[in-house]
Design a protein around this motif. Structure first.
Motif, PDB file in Angstrom:
ATOM      1  N   TYR A  27       0.942  -1.139   0.001  1.00  0.00           N
ATOM      2  CA  TYR A  27       0.065   0.144   0.069  1.00  0.00           C
ATOM      3  C   TYR A  27       0.889   1.248   0.149  1.00  0.00           C
ATOM      4  O   TYR A  27       1.897   1.487   0.769  1.00  0.00           O
ATOM      5  CB  TYR A  27      -0.884  -0.027   1.196  1.00  0.00           C
ATOM      6  N   CYS A  28       0.600   2.197  -0.851  1.00  0.00           N
ATOM      7  CA  CYS A  28       1.090   3.537  -0.730  1.00  0.00           C
ATOM      8  C   CYS A  28       0.186   4.534  -0.598  1.00  0.00           C
ATOM      9  O   CYS A  28      -0.431   4.868  -1.575  1.00  0.00           O
ATOM     10  CB  CYS A  28       2.056   3.566  -2.078  1.00  0.00           C
ATOM     11  N   PRO A  29       0.040   5.448   0.281  1.00  0.00           N
ATOM     12  CA  PRO A  29      -1.049   6.469   0.314  1.00  0.00           C
ATOM     13  C   PRO A  29      -0.720   7.539  -0.641  1.00  0.00           C
ATOM     14  O   PRO A  29      -1.445   8.572  -0.997  1.00  0.00           O
ATOM     15  CB  PRO A  29      -0.685   7.322   1.990  1.00  0.00           C
ATOM     16  N   TYR A  30       0.244   7.871  -1.324  1.00  0.00           N
ATOM     17  CA  TYR A  30       0.806   8.824  -2.192  1.00  0.00           C
ATOM     18  C   TYR A  30       0.429   8.538  -3.488  1.00  0.00           C
ATOM     19  O   TYR A  30       0.469   9.361  -4.359  1.00  0.00           O
ATOM     20  CB  TYR A  30       2.228   9.315  -2.238  1.00  0.00           C
ATOM     21  N   VAL A  31      -0.233   7.188  -3.870  1.00  0.00           N
ATOM     22  CA  VAL A  31      -0.562   6.973  -5.182  1.00  0.00           C
ATOM     23  C   VAL A  31      -2.145   6.644  -5.454  1.00  0.00           C
ATOM     24  O   VAL A  31      -2.568   6.376  -6.471  1.00  0.00           O
ATOM     25  CB  VAL A  31       0.192   5.603  -5.744  1.00  0.00           C
ATOM     26  N   GLN A  32      -2.898   7.029  -4.317  1.00  0.00           N
ATOM     27  CA  GLN A  32      -4.430   6.679  -4.715  1.00  0.00           C
ATOM     28  C   GLN A  32      -5.129   7.465  -5.595  1.00  0.00           C
ATOM     29  O   GLN A  32      -6.176   7.142  -6.006  1.00  0.00           O
ATOM     30  CB  GLN A  32      -4.964   6.970  -3.022  1.00  0.00           C
ATOM     31  N   LEU A  35      -3.229   5.207  -8.842  1.00  0.00           N
ATOM     32  CA  LEU A  35      -3.668   3.656  -8.859  1.00  0.00           C
ATOM     33  C   LEU A  35      -4.776   3.553  -7.945  1.00  0.00           C
ATOM     34  O   LEU A  35      -4.952   4.024  -6.978  1.00  0.00           O
ATOM     35  CB  LEU A  35      -2.332   2.838  -8.446  1.00  0.00           C
ATOM     36  N   PRO A  36      -5.664   2.444  -8.351  1.00  0.00           N
ATOM     37  CA  PRO A  36      -6.919   1.957  -7.776  1.00  0.00           C
ATOM     38  C   PRO A  36      -6.462   1.670  -6.145  1.00  0.00           C
ATOM     39  O   PRO A  36      -5.524   0.896  -5.964  1.00  0.00           O
ATOM     40  CB  PRO A  36      -7.426   0.903  -8.229  1.00  0.00           C
ATOM     41  N   ASN A  37      -6.909   2.465  -5.207  1.00  0.00           N
ATOM     42  CA  ASN A  37      -6.711   1.830  -3.887  1.00  0.00           C
ATOM     43  C   ASN A  37      -5.288   1.972  -3.044  1.00  0.00           C
ATOM     44  O   ASN A  37      -5.178   1.353  -2.206  1.00  0.00           O
ATOM     45  CB  ASN A  37      -7.327   0.362  -3.570  1.00  0.00           C
ATOM     46  N   GLY A  38      -4.490   2.460  -4.097  1.00  0.00           N
ATOM     47  CA  GLY A  38      -3.117   2.775  -3.578  1.00  0.00           C
ATOM     48  C   GLY A  38      -2.237   1.402  -3.432  1.00  0.00           C
ATOM     49  O   GLY A  38      -1.221   1.445  -2.636  1.00  0.00           O
ATOM     50  N   ILE A  39      -2.739   0.559  -4.175  1.00  0.00           N
ATOM     51  CA  ILE A  39      -2.085  -0.821  -4.124  1.00  0.00           C
ATOM     52  C   ILE A  39      -1.080  -0.923  -5.140  1.00  0.00           C
ATOM     53  O   ILE A  39      -1.390  -0.600  -6.344  1.00  0.00           O
ATOM     54  CB  ILE A  39      -3.262  -1.930  -4.263  1.00  0.00           C
ATOM     55  N   ILE A  40       0.340  -1.118  -4.861  1.00  0.00           N
ATOM     56  CA  ILE A  40       1.359  -1.309  -5.604  1.00  0.00           C
ATOM     57  C   ILE A  40       2.079  -2.570  -5.523  1.00  0.00           C
ATOM     58  O   ILE A  40       1.661  -3.445  -4.739  1.00  0.00           O
ATOM     59  CB  ILE A  40       2.248  -0.181  -5.433  1.00  0.00           C
ATOM     60  N   HIS A  41       2.971  -3.118  -6.567  1.00  0.00           N
ATOM     61  CA  HIS A  41       3.728  -4.094  -6.494  1.00  0.00           C
ATOM     62  C   HIS A  41       5.273  -3.446  -6.903  1.00  0.00           C
ATOM     63  O   HIS A  41       5.338  -2.173  -7.029  1.00  0.00           O
ATOM     64  CB  HIS A  41       3.550  -4.924  -7.942  1.00  0.00           C
ATOM     65  N   TYR A  42       6.186  -4.423  -6.318  1.00  0.00           N
ATOM     66  CA  TYR A  42       7.677  -3.861  -6.606  1.00  0.00           C
ATOM     67  C   TYR A  42       7.895  -3.361  -8.055  1.00  0.00           C
ATOM     68  O   TYR A  42       8.528  -2.311  -8.015  1.00  0.00           O
ATOM     69  CB  TYR A  42       8.553  -4.868  -6.314  1.00  0.00           C
TER      70      TYR A  42
END
Length: 67
Positions: A27-32, A35-42
């Protein structure tokens, strides 16, 4: 950070692990807004975060939280 390098979320200190997320997802609060829901991958492209000034390189000497 190298000016002409391609940045990915693996290199950013903003990502947060969560027991609710499957392995390899963070989770990253800066990408909401990006990206949907602030969910990222490496392997998520961090170009927009660099442009928006919220990318924090893990090994940077000036590693302050974005405002």
């Amino acid at each position: 950070m190298k000016e002409n390098s391609f940045q990915m979320c693996v290199d950013c200190a903003n990502k947060q692990s969560s027991p609710q997320l499957p392995d390899g997802m963070y989770y990253c609060p800066y990408v909401q807004d990006i990206l949907p829901n602030g969910i990222i991958h490496y392997s998520t492209d961090a170009t927009e975060c660099v442009r928006n000034g919220v990318f924090r390189e893990k090994e940077s000497q000036e590693n302050e939280r974005p405002q």
